[in-house]
Design a protein around this motif. Structure first.
Motif: not given
Length: 150
Positions: A41-55
């Motif tokens: 529900p809240d991706p702000a709690v995720a670690s190792n965040q990055r943009t998926v290449p090509g999206t």
């Protein structure tokens, strides 16, 4: 037929909107079922965040959408993000399920809507999603590039 066309188009990186324009009558992917799988529900709690290449895709002056990814409790999740959106802009994550090749929308953080009114959606886990793309809606629906994920 429509499901196979969407899956084929997503594998080529062509926008779903362009592919659906080839079918008669066009059935908008924006009207696809809402489901977030085993969602976060809240991706702000995720670690190792990055943009998926090509999206990443531009949707307006200074505005763009992208799919982000990160880990939470040992699982990878993907979610759509809108940068510099306005108060009436919506964002969604379009994704294809590994088990049935069905195209789904994931949006609101309570799972009740395929669109989010915030600047990011809930997250879908990698055990379910294998192709992902960000979607944007203001006056019309616009699609970011689709990629195979994880």
């Amino acid at each position: 037929m429509r499901k196979r066309l969407i899956a084929a188009v997503l594998s080529t990186g062509i926008s779903t909107a362009a592919a659906l324009a080839l079918t008669a009558p066009p059935a908008a992917a924006a009207d696809s079922p809402t489901w977030c799988g085993s969602w976060l529900p809240d991706p702000a709690v995720a670690s190792n965040q990055r943009t998926v290449p090509g999206t990443t895709g531009a949707v307006g002056p200074g505005q763009h959408i992208m799919v982000r990814e990160g880990t939470y409790q040992g699982k990878w999740y993907a979610w759509a993000k809108l940068v510099n959106g306005g108060m009436t802009d919506l964002v969604a994550l379009g994704w294809i399920n590994q088990s049935n090749n069905q195209y789904y929308n994931c949006g609101s953080h309570d799972g009740s809507s395929g669109w989010a009114q915030r600047y990011y959606t809930a997250g879908v886990d990698d055990a379910h999603a294998y192709k992902v793309q960000a979607k944007y809606k203001h006056n019309a629906v616009q699609y970011g590039p689709a990629v195979v994920w994880r």
